[in-house]
Scaffold this motif. Sequence first.
Motif, PDB file in Angstrom:
ATOM      1  N   ALA A  33      12.291 -10.598 -64.868  1.00  0.00           N
ATOM      2  CA  ALA A  33      11.976 -10.978 -63.492  1.00  0.00           C
ATOM      3  C   ALA A  33      12.987 -10.404 -62.512  1.00  0.00           C
ATOM      4  CB  ALA A  33      11.925 -12.499 -63.370  1.00  0.00           C
ATOM      5  N   ASP A  37      12.133  -7.962 -59.427  1.00  0.00           N
ATOM      6  CA  ASP A  37      12.476  -8.361 -58.059  1.00  0.00           C
ATOM      7  C   ASP A  37      13.404  -7.368 -57.366  1.00  0.00           C
ATOM      8  OD1 ASP A  37      10.984 -10.635 -58.451  1.00  0.00           O
ATOM      9  OD2 ASP A  37      12.709 -11.965 -58.761  1.00  0.00           O
ATOM     10  N   ARG A  61       6.635 -10.212 -57.119  1.00  0.00           N
ATOM     11  CA  ARG A  61       6.506 -11.201 -58.190  1.00  0.00           C
ATOM     12  C   ARG A  61       6.370 -12.586 -57.610  1.00  0.00           C
ATOM     13  NH1 ARG A  61       9.669 -14.858 -60.845  1.00  0.00           N
ATOM     14  NH2 ARG A  61      11.456 -14.242 -59.572  1.00  0.00           N
ATOM     15  N   LEU A  66       3.425 -10.281 -61.985  1.00  0.00           N
ATOM     16  CA  LEU A  66       3.637  -9.186 -61.044  1.00  0.00           C
ATOM     17  C   LEU A  66       2.326  -8.971 -60.292  1.00  0.00           C
ATOM     18  CD1 LEU A  66       5.360  -5.800 -61.557  1.00  0.00           C
ATOM     19  CD2 LEU A  66       2.962  -5.806 -60.891  1.00  0.00           C
ATOM     20  N   LEU A 163       3.923 -11.249 -67.030  1.00  0.00           N
ATOM     21  CA  LEU A 163       5.146 -10.601 -67.482  1.00  0.00           C
ATOM     22  C   LEU A 163       5.462 -10.963 -68.933  1.00  0.00           C
ATOM     23  CD1 LEU A 163       7.381 -11.136 -64.322  1.00  0.00           C
ATOM     24  CD2 LEU A 163       6.115  -9.089 -64.983  1.00  0.00           C
TER      25      LEU A 163
END
Length: 216
Positions: A33, A37, A61, A66, A163
């Motif tokens: 993540a 990001d 996200r 995503l 994800l």
Amino acid sequence: MTHPRPSPSLAPSSRTRVRRLPDRAHYDFDTVAAVVDASRLCTIAFAWNGSVHALPTAHWRDGDHLYIHGARASRMLQALVQDECCVSVARVDGLVFARSAFHHSMNYRSAVIYGRFEAVEDAAAKEAALRAFIERLAPGRWTQLRPVSAKEVHATTVLRLPLAEASVKIRDWGVKDDAEDMDWPVWAGVVPLDVVTGPPQTDPASVVGAAPAVPA
């Protein structure tokens, strides 16, 4: 639909397992993540009408997914709900200068995500996703904008990809030279690279002079 989060140490699938330099691999959700990001642009590889394509697009996200968006007529968006794809995200954090050309390198963070996108069909969920996209660009901006119309929401396709099947590679250290090269008379070290915002360029017709605060 809830998807399992990646294991901290195990690749979620054989195709995500990092084989080249596996010591740089990460599979936990938080690391995946964070890399997603860290960039506003991803590249999506997909097959369409007998040909292979790899196209860059804006992403964001929200939670375990995503998201991307685009026009309803987009061939890429049509293809992504019909078959699997591969999404890649990368940031270069520094140039590593060694004492030999062979050991020059880069510090980087990269993520690879596999799966099939699904369309966000519900109008309220789609608007919430678009709001998350705008808020990623500049927190608080959505409430300042002219309200989005139902026609605009309908004309926009929003897709999301879990994800769950992802891997990350990271290099974040200095120079690694051969012992016999350590006395070679050339500079060695790391030159950091970063993304910075420039001075705002206000639209001449803007009725507000203060630009929004944009996170790096």
